[in-house]
Design an enzyme around this catalytic site. Structure first.
Site, PDB file in Angstrom:
ATOM      1  N   LYS A  25       0.823  -1.215   0.000  1.00 55.14           N
ATOM      2  CA  LYS A  25       0.000   0.000   0.000  1.00 55.14           C
ATOM      3  C   LYS A  25       0.862   1.273   0.000  1.00 55.14           C
ATOM      4  O   LYS A  25       2.070   1.222   0.296  1.00 55.14           O
ATOM      5  CB  LYS A  25      -0.935  -0.024   1.221  1.00 55.14           C
ATOM      6  CG  LYS A  25      -2.003  -1.129   1.148  1.00 55.14           C
ATOM      7  CD  LYS A  25      -2.986  -1.022   2.318  1.00 55.14           C
ATOM      8  CE  LYS A  25      -4.090  -2.058   2.208  1.00 55.14           C
ATOM      9  NZ  LYS A  25      -5.093  -1.926   3.303  1.00 55.14           N
ATOM     10  N   TYR A  65     -12.425  -1.681  -4.057  1.00 50.62           N
ATOM     11  CA  TYR A  65     -12.953  -1.893  -2.701  1.00 50.62           C
ATOM     12  C   TYR A  65     -14.483  -1.794  -2.654  1.00 50.62           C
ATOM     13  O   TYR A  65     -15.032  -1.477  -1.589  1.00 50.62           O
ATOM     14  CB  TYR A  65     -12.338  -0.879  -1.733  1.00 50.62           C
ATOM     15  CG  TYR A  65     -10.959  -1.264  -1.222  1.00 50.62           C
ATOM     16  CD1 TYR A  65     -10.780  -2.386  -0.402  1.00 50.62           C
ATOM     17  CD2 TYR A  65      -9.838  -0.507  -1.529  1.00 50.62           C
ATOM     18  CE1 TYR A  65      -9.528  -2.737   0.084  1.00 50.62           C
ATOM     19  CE2 TYR A  65      -8.567  -0.850  -1.037  1.00 50.62           C
ATOM     20  CZ  TYR A  65      -8.433  -1.969  -0.234  1.00 50.62           C
ATOM     21  OH  TYR A  65      -7.195  -2.316   0.256  1.00 50.62           O
ATOM     22  N   ASN A 128      -2.186   0.213   6.907  1.00 53.09           N
ATOM     23  CA  ASN A 128      -1.686  -1.053   7.437  1.00 53.09           C
ATOM     24  C   ASN A 128      -0.792  -1.811   6.451  1.00 53.09           C
ATOM     25  O   ASN A 128      -0.667  -3.023   6.512  1.00 53.09           O
ATOM     26  CB  ASN A 128      -2.859  -1.909   7.930  1.00 53.09           C
ATOM     27  CG  ASN A 128      -3.872  -2.175   6.836  1.00 53.09           C
ATOM     28  OD1 ASN A 128      -3.648  -1.810   5.678  1.00 53.09           O
ATOM     29  ND2 ASN A 128      -4.962  -2.813   7.182  1.00 53.09           N
ATOM     30  N   HIS A 131      -2.242  -5.273   1.445  1.00 52.92           N
ATOM     31  CA  HIS A 131      -3.546  -5.886   1.172  1.00 52.92           C
ATOM     32  C   HIS A 131      -3.340  -7.338   0.773  1.00 52.92           C
ATOM     33  O   HIS A 131      -2.337  -7.666   0.136  1.00 52.92           O
ATOM     34  CB  HIS A 131      -4.251  -5.158   0.022  1.00 52.92           C
ATOM     35  CG  HIS A 131      -5.464  -5.891  -0.479  1.00 52.92           C
ATOM     36  ND1 HIS A 131      -6.703  -5.749   0.104  1.00 52.92           N
ATOM     37  CD2 HIS A 131      -5.607  -6.827  -1.450  1.00 52.92           C
ATOM     38  CE1 HIS A 131      -7.563  -6.554  -0.509  1.00 52.92           C
ATOM     39  NE2 HIS A 131      -6.922  -7.224  -1.461  1.00 52.92           N
ATOM     40  N   GLU A 142      -9.715  -9.824  -7.772  1.00 54.43           N
ATOM     41  CA  GLU A 142      -8.616  -8.882  -7.523  1.00 54.43           C
ATOM     42  C   GLU A 142      -7.431  -9.139  -8.463  1.00 54.43           C
ATOM     43  O   GLU A 142      -6.779  -8.195  -8.910  1.00 54.43           O
ATOM     44  CB  GLU A 142      -8.202  -8.962  -6.053  1.00 54.43           C
ATOM     45  CG  GLU A 142      -9.310  -8.436  -5.141  1.00 54.43           C
ATOM     46  CD  GLU A 142      -9.014  -8.574  -3.656  1.00 54.43           C
ATOM     47  OE1 GLU A 142      -7.948  -9.108  -3.303  1.00 54.43           O
ATOM     48  OE2 GLU A 142      -9.861  -8.139  -2.854  1.00 54.43           O
TER      49      GLU A 142
HETATM   50  P1  IDP Z   1      -8.285  -6.533   5.467  1.00 50.99           P
HETATM   51  O1  IDP Z   1      -7.438  -5.630   4.600  1.00 50.99           O
HETATM   52  O2  IDP Z   1      -7.537  -7.047   6.669  1.00 50.99           O
HETATM   53  O3  IDP Z   1      -8.964  -7.617   4.673  1.00 50.99           O
HETATM   54  P2  IDP Z   1     -10.872  -5.197   5.508  1.00 50.99           P
HETATM   55  O4  IDP Z   1     -11.855  -5.286   6.622  1.00 50.99           O
HETATM   56  O5  IDP Z   1     -11.173  -5.933   4.245  1.00 50.99           O
HETATM   57  O6  IDP Z   1      -9.442  -5.627   6.102  1.00 50.99           O
HETATM   58  O7  IDP Z   1     -10.691  -3.658   5.184  1.00 50.99           O
HETATM   59  C1  IDP Z   1     -10.031  -3.225   4.012  1.00 50.99           C
HETATM   60  C2  IDP Z   1      -9.076  -2.111   4.375  1.00 50.99           C
HETATM   61  O8  IDP Z   1      -9.840  -0.989   4.848  1.00 50.99           O
HETATM   62  C3  IDP Z   1      -8.118  -2.419   5.521  1.00 50.99           C
HETATM   63  O9  IDP Z   1      -6.970  -3.127   5.120  1.00 50.99           O
HETATM   64  C4  IDP Z   1      -7.778  -1.034   6.020  1.00 50.99           C
HETATM   65  O10 IDP Z   1      -6.827  -0.385   5.173  1.00 50.99           O
HETATM   66  C5  IDP Z   1      -9.121  -0.328   5.886  1.00 50.99           C
HETATM   67  N1  IDP Z   1      -9.924  -0.413   7.117  1.00 50.99           N
HETATM   68  C6  IDP Z   1     -10.523  -1.513   7.650  1.00 50.99           C
HETATM   69  N2  IDP Z   1     -11.183  -1.227   8.787  1.00 50.99           N
HETATM   70  C7  IDP Z   1     -10.989   0.106   8.993  1.00 50.99           C
HETATM   71  C8  IDP Z   1     -11.420   1.012  10.013  1.00 50.99           C
HETATM   72  O11 IDP Z   1     -12.120   0.651  10.973  1.00 50.99           O
HETATM   73  N3  IDP Z   1     -11.003   2.319   9.888  1.00 50.99           N
HETATM   74  C9  IDP Z   1     -10.231   2.758   8.856  1.00 50.99           C
HETATM   75  N4  IDP Z   1      -9.819   1.934   7.860  1.00 50.99           N
HETATM   76  C10 IDP Z   1     -10.187   0.624   7.928  1.00 50.99           C
HETATM   77 MG    MG Z   2     -10.357  -7.481   3.131  1.00 57.04          MG
END
Ligand code: IDP
Ligand code: MG
Length: 154
Positions: A25, A65, A128, A131, A142
């Site tokens: 990312k 997304y 984070n 992905h 994807e």
């Molecule tokens: P993942 O990437 O671990 O699968 P997902 O729930 O699919 O997590 O969420 C996609 C992305 O959205 C996350 O990797 C993160 O960058 C962002 N995200 C997820 N939850 C939150 C939140 O509560 N606040 C802000 N960003 C979030």
């Molecule tokens: Mg996800």
């Protein structure tokens, strides 16, 4: 017990290869973490099938997304994902989807396990670092979002 003659010992031990899509990312690219993250893929036995560095638009991030369109963080997430260069990779190994999720760590780096990529490089639940596809059907969508058939035909 006798095995049917049609099954060779090679076939008995044949592993099913799986493909998954990962993205370094924008936050991790900014922190010069591309090399470290790719090294971890290779050390864990992922084969890199295809890789590209690119920037996506806000609109493209919204498409990628789309499953999160109703979430409160959707606007911020898609701003973030279109804020700078990313690296998209198609990875292959046995059990690739689950193994990559394990190597990534929990969505929130604060609760990610020691030794995971998000623990090392993530700075917030949004930023984070990485992905990874979460299931067969999302991996297919994807992979085809970032790579054409000829780029994965190896
Ligand atoms: P993942 O990437 O671990 O699968 P997902 O729930 O699919 O997590 O969420 C996609 C992305 O959205 C996350 O990797 C993160 O960058 C962002 N995200 C997820 N939850 C939150 C939140 O509560 N606040 C802000 N960003 C979030
Ligand atoms: Mg996800």
């Amino acid at each position: 017990m006798m095995l049917p003659a049609a099954i060779t010992s090679d076939e008995l031990f044949m592993k099913t290869l799986e493909r998954t899509l990962t993205i370094v990312k924008p936050d991790a690219v900014r922190r010069n973490a591309i090399g470290d993250i790719i090294e971890q893929f290779e050390k864990r036995g992922f084969r890199i099938l295809a890789m590209k560095m690119l920037e996506i638009s806000k609109h493209q991030a919204e498409h990628f997304y789309a499953v999160h369109a109703h979430k409160s963080f959707f606007n911020s997430l898609t701003d973030f994902m279109s804020s700078g260069p990313i690296v998209a990779l198609a990875l292959e190994k046995e059990n690739a989807i689950a193994d990559l999720r394990q190597l990534m760590g929990a969505t929130n780096p604060a609760s990610a396990e020691e030794g995971t990529i998000r623990k090392k490089w993530g700075s917030s639940i949004e930023r984070n670092a990485i992905h990874g596809s979460d299931a067969d059907d999302t991996a297919r969508f994807e992979l085809s979002f970032f790579f054409a058939g000829y780029e994965l035909a190896q």
